[in-house]
Structures are given as structure tokens and as C-alpha cells.
Write a protein that holds these residues in place. Sequence first.
Motif, PDB file in Angstrom:
ATOM      1  N   SER A  24     -76.547  19.125 -60.879  1.00 49.52           N
ATOM      2  CA  SER A  24     -77.312  19.107 -59.552  1.00 49.52           C
ATOM      3  C   SER A  24     -76.155  19.360 -58.533  1.00 49.52           C
ATOM      4  CB  SER A  24     -77.690  17.735 -59.588  1.00 49.52           C
ATOM      5  OG  SER A  24     -79.246  17.712 -60.063  1.00 49.52           O
ATOM      6  N   ALA A  25     -75.118  19.135 -59.001  1.00 47.40           N
ATOM      7  CA  ALA A  25     -73.724  19.155 -57.789  1.00 47.40           C
ATOM      8  C   ALA A  25     -73.678  20.616 -57.481  1.00 47.40           C
ATOM      9  CB  ALA A  25     -72.322  18.744 -58.392  1.00 47.40           C
ATOM     10  N   LEU A  26     -74.234  21.544 -58.305  1.00 52.83           N
ATOM     11  CA  LEU A  26     -73.987  23.066 -58.002  1.00 52.83           C
ATOM     12  C   LEU A  26     -74.192  23.352 -56.618  1.00 52.83           C
ATOM     13  CD1 LEU A  26     -72.748  25.615 -58.784  1.00 52.83           C
ATOM     14  CD2 LEU A  26     -74.936  26.244 -60.068  1.00 52.83           C
ATOM     15  N   LEU A  27     -75.436  23.267 -56.062  1.00 53.00           N
ATOM     16  CA  LEU A  27     -75.796  23.901 -54.898  1.00 53.00           C
ATOM     17  C   LEU A  27     -75.009  23.230 -53.472  1.00 53.00           C
ATOM     18  CD1 LEU A  27     -78.278  25.079 -56.235  1.00 53.00           C
ATOM     19  CD2 LEU A  27     -79.875  24.748 -54.354  1.00 53.00           C
TER      20      LEU A  27
ATOM     21  N   LEU B 182     -83.342  21.370 -57.651  1.00 50.70           N
ATOM     22  CA  LEU B 182     -82.613  20.125 -57.812  1.00 50.70           C
ATOM     23  C   LEU B 182     -81.711  19.941 -59.034  1.00 50.70           C
ATOM     24  CD1 LEU B 182     -82.273  17.640 -56.143  1.00 50.70           C
ATOM     25  CD2 LEU B 182     -84.693  16.915 -56.853  1.00 50.70           C
ATOM     26  N   GLU B 183     -81.939  20.632 -60.023  1.00 52.93           N
ATOM     27  CA  GLU B 183     -80.957  20.470 -61.088  1.00 52.93           C
ATOM     28  C   GLU B 183     -80.027  21.629 -61.144  1.00 52.93           C
ATOM     29  OE1 GLU B 183     -83.399  20.867 -64.825  1.00 52.93           O
ATOM     30  OE2 GLU B 183     -84.435  19.054 -64.394  1.00 52.93           O
TER      31      GLU B 183
END
Lengths: 156, 429
Positions: A24-27, B182-183
Amino acid sequence: MSAVREETDRKIDELLGTFPRKGSALLPALFLIQEEKGFISPDSMEYVAGKLDVSPVFVAGVVSFYTMFYTRPVGRHHIQICRTLACALRGCRSVLAHLEQRLGVGAGETTPDGKFSLEAVECLGACDKAPLIQINGEEYELLDPKKVDEVLDRLE
Amino acid sequence: MASEPLLLKNVGIADSWTIDSYLKSGGYEGLKRVLREFEPEAFATEVKNAGLRGRGGAGFPTGVKWGFLPKNKDKPRYLCVNADESEPGTFKDRLLIEENPHLVLEGIIASCFAIECHTAFFYIRGEFHKGYRIFKRAVEEAYEKGLLGKNIQKSGFDLDVILYRGAGAYICGEETALLESLEGKRGLPRLKPPFPALVGLYGCPTIINNVETLANVTLIAERGAEWYASLGRPPKNTGPKLYCVSGHVKKPGVYEAELGIPLMELINERAGGMLHADRPLKAVVPGGSSMKILPASKCDVLMDFDSLMEAGSMLGSAGVMVMDSGTCMVQALLNLARFYAHESCGQCTPCREGTGWLVKILERLESGNGAESDVDLLSDVARKVEGHTICPFGEAIAWPVQSYAAVFRDEYLEHVKRRGCPVGGPSLV
């Protein structure tokens, strides 16, 4: 060698622990990189892929999916004009035509001095303020060609 | 029916977005009542009894949706707040987020209590820069006041709220695309079943609720189901609603009314009537760009879920786009078709290819190079997209195409006959 500044690297490490799954940290990580560099280069994609244990091509796929990630530098002032129906009903075409004429570039282009990028975007969700533009995220509403000039005159 | 503002109660007063301002007007009393007087399941039942239907577009009963969560609790469960407001013509959630964030946050906390969830995600549209700053601050304030975090108001209930910014993709307003995003992935909608209530975020049970829906939960927490269920047009269209009026009216804006306000009252009394005295009403899109268009002759309708369904359209996101007699219906549809072609995620062939074909056919008609058969071809393509895609995006483009081309068929045929636009208003494309 890290592809980003130490501070950005540290913030991305923090992000990895913020979510139940680190993917989830990607964006948010991509937003941080773009904040630092102005756009997301292949090097940056490789760097962030390493951080998240995903492949660079997966990151490239995500970057290309979202319109707010740029793979090329944009102008210092990034002008985004809403083109969708509610703004069109209130005359956004004439505002866009005026911007194109004044800047000497078309939608999707950057002025040769790198000062302005002009982009026509889809509904910004502020149809009561139509026609409307965002410049680097700040909103300017209920525009006509005269007001556009006043806004642009204030930008260096 | 000039009732008191409920959802917009604090809007317009100084610093309405701060917790101090919100507390001063009785904010968080509803949540405290719920934590004090209710068991989680009892409050979920209260929301069900209130008759609250989702305000994101589909109008599904919120309490019923919550009831789809599995009974066993061996996995964490999540609430995802859909603040990815992107439906053209819609700007109500933005107003709530920017002007009344604590009304939304209070509803999030009460809802999480009801569904026994301890982590909520607030997925906010990337373009809402100001809204993000304001809501982030609101969440920090709530932690400072002991309204988020561990043991909220000594109730034993824990909740964390995590903000997540979208990055520019209309499709992420579709609930399963939102979960993918969100993932940290491309926002491609998932096949259902399984439904998110069973297999959602990270494979765990997940509820996705719209911003305005959750603001309504706060009202139910404050004053109870019986009161709430008396508002609007009971039994199936209860509560207050935010209507977004845009286009050719004197005062575009967000207007609050109980469900069931007459459309013409909304246009003429709230939004100040038509923009130009010499250009009468031609048509209205009552529920955001994906909904079927109503010609002026059918605008004598009540603005609630069931009345609009009977009238052949839907309440959708309550994005009311008003068009006057100077509006070319070929250009209006071409403008929207380009939107959908740009926003199609590309996963399903009928939608990916169909949206492109629709743009080409409409460009042909608009430029005066269309044939009579093109008008039928539009509907034919739309019919082949509708129902043949993973997510409702297929309907979202098929419905406007079918309705514009049918309702304004004569105007479309005129474009062919005259080899150009017979309307002559300002360009929309």
C-alpha cells in the motif's frame, strides 16, 4: 547510490510501516518521489521497486495508470483546466482557447522556457465553480479570459 | 419543505472545519451517546431502521450492507471511506470534507463501532489537495481529543484512521478498484463475487461507504432512527440529501433538502432559475453524468431514489446538470464519451473498445459527416457494452448514450441532414 534524497528515503521507510501490508505504500511513495524530483524516472521506479520488493515493471504499470504521476518534467506552473461537461456548459472552451493563445502552446504541452505546462483534465469535482483551473494544486474559479490574465500576471 | 440544515449545519460559520467549532455546536455528542448506550450490533440495527440508503450512487441500504460481514471475527475487518468523488457533475463530498470534516469523521467512528472495525481508510481523490489537508488536520485533532486511538472516550473501543490519496483515476470510485488502488496497484475492478464484505482489502472483510453516507450516520447517532426515518419520503427514501446543481443556472452550488424535493424547485428556487432569460430549460441530468438524461417535459419529478427510477433515470450521485436550449446534445454526449474513453481502465474489451468507437461515431455526427445509420449504431454499440463488463462502468457510458440518442433522436438526425449543428450554441467540445 540512492535515487532519492536521504529525507525522502527516510519518509518512504516510515510509509512501509504505516499500512497493514507494505504494498500500500507504493502510491504515497511515488507522490514523495515526484514531490522531490518533479516527475518519476525509470531510475526512481527501480529504486521504489527495490524498497517494496516488487518488480520495476509493476511500478511502471502503476505509474502509467494514474494521471497524476508524470514520467516527464512538467512546467514550473502546471495549469490544469477542467474540460468535462459541467465546465463546458459554463464556457471552459473559451478559457482554454485563451490560455493556448496567451501561452503559445496547446493542451498537453510545455512552454519552451519550462515556465508553464498546460493540460486539459477531466472533471475536478467543483462544477459549481466552473470554469475552473488548478495551478500546482491551487484552485482558481469562475474564470473568464480577463480573470485568467490576472492570475497568470501574478505568476513569475 | 424548508427544513433546518443538518448535513450543512456548520457550513458557512467561521472555522467550521476545526474541532473546536464543531464541538461548540454539539459535535461528537451523537458518538458519545452511541458509545454509552449501544452495543455495536444494536447501533447497526439502528442505522438499518433509519432506512439510510448509500449516497454514493447505488442507493443500497447501508445497514443491510453492514449485515453482509461474516459473523466470525478471525480476520481484521476494514472500513474504506470512498472520498474519491469523480462523477462529472458531483461536488457534495468535497464540500463536506472541506467545510464539515468532523461530521464525516464522527460518522466514521460510529460506523466502525457498529461493524467492530479498528482500522478505517479514508481514500480521498488526489486532486482534492485542500480537502486532504483539512481532513488530515481533522484526524489529528480527533486523536488529540481522545476521539480516535486507543480506548475512545473510555469505551474500550479502539480505532485508527489512515488517509490515502488517489492519484487521478475515475475508476477508483468503483469500490473494488478503490481496494486495488489502496493495495498499491492499478485500479482495475475485481470480479464479484466474492463481495468485499467477505473478501475485501488484503483479502479481509471490508465495508466501503461514501462520505455523505457516513455523515448521515452521525445524524442517526445524534437523534435516532425514528426521527431520521421521518425525514424525506418514508419508508424507502429517508433522510436529508445534498444536491449538486451545475450548468445553466444562476446559482450553481450544493443544496440540502430532504429526499424528494421537486427537481423544478431545486432549479428555480434554490439555484436561482435559468442562467439566461431567453434560453429555456432543455434537459437535466439528475444524478451525475452516468445517469439517463431527462428532457424538460419529464422534469416534473421528485428527487429521490424511487421517483427518479420511475421517471426512467436514477438519483445516482445527485449531480444535477442543467442544460438550456442552446445546448447541442451531440456535443454534450461527445464531451462525456471522451471522458469515458479516457477513464476506461482497459480491462474489459467491450468498454475499452466501445468507448473509443462511441467517440468516433459522435465525432462524425458532430462534424457533419455522419449518416442516419450512425444514430442507431450509437445505441447498438452501447447495448453491446452494457452488461458485458466486470464493473458498472459499462452501464455508466451505455445509459447516457442510449438516452441522449433516443430522447433527442430528431436533433441527431438533423445533424446528418444539415451536415452540421442545428442548435448553434457555444461549443462544448
